[in-house]
Design a protein around this motif. Sequence first.
Motif, mmCIF file in Angstrom:
data_model
loop_
_atom_site.group_PDB
_atom_site.id
_atom_site.type_symbol
_atom_site.label_atom_id
_atom_site.label_comp_id
_atom_site.label_asym_id
_atom_site.label_seq_id
_atom_site.Cartn_x
_atom_site.Cartn_y
_atom_site.Cartn_z
ATOM 1 N N GLU A 178 0.867 -1.183 0.000
ATOM 2 C CA GLU A 178 0.000 0.000 0.000
ATOM 3 C C GLU A 178 0.903 1.232 0.000
ATOM 4 N N SER A 179 0.589 2.168 -0.862
ATOM 5 C CA SER A 179 1.358 3.405 -0.890
ATOM 6 C C SER A 179 0.987 4.229 0.354
ATOM 7 N N VAL A 180 2.011 4.766 1.010
ATOM 8 C CA VAL A 180 1.753 5.591 2.202
ATOM 9 C C VAL A 180 1.703 7.053 1.760
ATOM 10 N N SER A 181 0.527 7.652 1.881
ATOM 11 C CA SER A 181 0.332 9.025 1.409
ATOM 12 C C SER A 181 0.915 10.055 2.369
ATOM 13 N N TYR A 182 1.080 11.245 1.841
ATOM 14 C CA TYR A 182 1.452 12.404 2.666
ATOM 15 C C TYR A 182 0.181 13.160 2.993
ATOM 16 N N THR A 183 0.055 13.634 4.227
ATOM 17 C CA THR A 183 -1.130 14.430 4.558
ATOM 18 C C THR A 183 -0.809 15.502 5.578
#
Length: 200
Positions: free
Chosen positions: A39-44
């Motif tokens: 799973e790609s780990v998003s930036y938030t």
Amino acid sequence: MQLLGGLKKGLVFVVSAPAGTGKTTLVRKIVQEFDCVVESVSYTTRPPRPQETPGRDYHFINQQEFEKMSSRGEFLEKATVFGFSYGTSRSAVERLLNRGKHVVLVIDTQGAIQIKKTLDAIFIFIRPPNFEELQRRLHERRSDTQEAIDTRLSWAEREIQEAVHYDYQIVNADLAISYQVLRSILIAEEHKNRYPPQKH
Ligand code: 5GP
């Protein structure tokens, strides 16, 4: 012969679903079963929730950092959801694909539209069986205020309208069944003939 993991370059799976649909559980399950699915780990810019781990759930950054990354073109797609910025790292996704991993992007419909224009990805929409069930699940989570739940519900209504533009729809009424469907989609997509032919 293995079910998954036979491609030299991985595939991108975009998974969208309103909050409270069970998407996180489903995606975590498939990542656990197959080493070649990540799973790609998003930036938030959203602050972490109590049970979230930085670097695993999200990379938590401030608005200034987000804008810097954005201006450098580091996001494959980005969107504003409930007043916070979210983005997918282009280089992280590329690195994983080149290692033969299938990358799952759990992103909203705004982000999915951007991916559709730039990448040959597979689009999966997960929806709740009905609106009442979604309401119940959001209340059950207890991590949001009533106001946040109401905002999420009205956003969910709009997101569900976009589901027709996805390649697959999974109605998550039963987690075990939905998981088998998701798993089947990934397996079938890896075995699909693509042009130019994918190297094994
Ligand atoms: P949450 O803050 O509840 O984890 O996520 C809110 C929404 O943002 C969800 O619909 C989630 O799928 C979406 N989201 C999470 N990461 C990204 C991202 O990198 N890009 C986009 N476009 N949406 C994201």
